[in-house]
Design a protein around this motif. Structure first.
Motif, mmCIF file in Angstrom:
data_model
loop_
_atom_site.group_PDB
_atom_site.id
_atom_site.type_symbol
_atom_site.label_atom_id
_atom_site.label_comp_id
_atom_site.label_asym_id
_atom_site.label_seq_id
_atom_site.Cartn_x
_atom_site.Cartn_y
_atom_site.Cartn_z
ATOM 1 N N GLY A 82 112.904 17.888 -41.544
ATOM 2 C CA GLY A 82 112.877 19.179 -40.873
ATOM 3 C C GLY A 82 113.072 19.074 -39.385
ATOM 4 O O GLY A 82 113.846 19.819 -38.787
ATOM 5 N N MET A 96 113.194 24.755 -41.683
ATOM 6 C CA MET A 96 112.054 24.287 -42.461
ATOM 7 C C MET A 96 111.875 25.147 -43.708
ATOM 8 O O MET A 96 111.607 24.631 -44.799
ATOM 9 N N GLU A 97 112.055 26.457 -43.568
ATOM 10 C CA GLU A 97 111.941 27.327 -44.737
ATOM 11 C C GLU A 97 113.131 27.151 -45.680
ATOM 12 O O GLU A 97 113.004 27.339 -46.887
ATOM 13 N N LEU A 114 112.224 23.403 -47.509
ATOM 14 C CA LEU A 114 111.067 23.152 -48.365
ATOM 15 C C LEU A 114 111.289 23.472 -49.835
ATOM 16 O O LEU A 114 110.891 22.679 -50.704
ATOM 17 N N GLY A 161 103.664 21.835 -46.988
ATOM 18 C CA GLY A 161 104.681 22.719 -46.441
ATOM 19 C C GLY A 161 104.083 23.810 -45.567
ATOM 20 O O GLY A 161 104.601 24.109 -44.486
ATOM 21 N N TRP A 168 106.072 26.119 -43.170
ATOM 22 C CA TRP A 168 106.776 26.852 -44.217
ATOM 23 C C TRP A 168 105.908 27.996 -44.730
ATOM 24 O O TRP A 168 104.687 27.873 -44.799
ATOM 25 N N TRP A 190 106.010 31.429 -47.736
ATOM 26 C CA TRP A 190 106.712 32.242 -48.722
ATOM 27 C C TRP A 190 106.554 33.699 -48.323
ATOM 28 O O TRP A 190 105.546 34.095 -47.755
ATOM 29 N N ARG A 218 114.399 29.543 -53.562
ATOM 30 C CA ARG A 218 114.570 30.095 -52.201
ATOM 31 C C ARG A 218 114.548 31.612 -52.238
ATOM 32 O O ARG A 218 113.916 32.262 -51.396
ATOM 33 N N ASN A 266 112.889 32.765 -48.833
ATOM 34 C CA ASN A 266 113.340 31.838 -47.795
ATOM 35 C C ASN A 266 114.840 31.959 -47.578
ATOM 36 O O ASN A 266 115.576 32.405 -48.464
#
Length: 227
Positions: free
Chosen positions: A8, A24-25, A28, A92, A97, A99, A181, A186
């Motif tokens: 990352g 980073m998102e 992950l 994460g 990270w 969600w 994702r 993400n």
């Protein structure tokens, strides 16, 4: 966990995420998928070592169903995988990270990750039952390694050379990467490819095909191991 952080921070500044957003998102969900896929090595090695040490023969000499032994192995490995995934998600979050989907979407994403692990687990059981020893395990893992690495986890397939990008796009792991994702909210899900547009369907279909093939093959192989 360390490799996630290094990836990352090393590539985050240079990588252009499709549609913008945090690298980073973007990264992950791909790392979660790779963690589930790499579990095949642990299962394959464990099953092979049990066979070499005579553990498998002792089970086969007992009055129990042959399917119960391999099913028991799959349940045990899945429990370890759930713990491993929880650790990865926690790491994460610690690295930044997040969600952004709802509870249902997040649960669905985790379900797809565990479905993939379950399919990889049965492939690992079958390979562990057929390989003759450690050297063969290394050869098998060398063959499998490109399938776990050449995906959309680190970079969009459209940024890769044509043949490599095609392989990454149609790699079964990429469907799960795209689907998770999207469900996690993400960035980085393309909208113009067949795989991306049908990611959730393919993320269920590929593991289901693997399970339909390797569950019966594993049970059949276990029943016919030489004594």
């Amino acid at each position: 966990i360390i490799s996630v952080a290094l990836s990352g921070f090393l590539f985050g500044g240079a990588m252009q995420v499709p549609g913008g957003g945090s690298y980073m998102e973007f990264l992950l969900p791909g790392m979660f998928v790779m963690t589930m896929a790499f579990g095949i090595g642990e299962t394959m090695t464990g099953v092979s070592m049990d066979a070499q040490r005579g553990v498998t023969d002792r089970f086969r000499s007992m009055p129990m169903s042959s399917s119960a032994v391999v099913l028991g192995r799959s349940v045990t490995d899945m429990l370890y995988s759930i713990v491993g995934l929880a650790v990865m998600i926690g790491a994460g979050v610690a690295l930044g990270w997040r969600w952004h989907g709802g509870l249902a979407e997040t649960g669905a994403a985790i379900g797809l990750l565990l479905l993939l692990r379950f399919a990889m687990l049965w492939l690992g059981i079958f390979l562990g039952l057929i390989v003759p020893g450690p050297n063969a395990l290394n050869a098998v893992w060398t063959f499998l390694f490109p399938f776990t690495m050449v995906t959309a986890a680190f970079a969009p397939p459209e940024t890769m050379p044509a043949s490599l990008g095609l392989f990454a796009e149609w790699n079964p792991l990429t469907a799960t990467i795209y689907a998770t994702r999207d469900l996690f909210g993400n960035p980085g899900v393309p909208s113009s490819s067949f795989v991306a547009e049908n990611a959730a369907l393919l993320a269920v279909l590929w593991p289901t095909i693997l399970l339909a093939i390797f569950i019966p093959l594993s049970i059949h192989r276990y029943r016919h191991l030489s004594r």
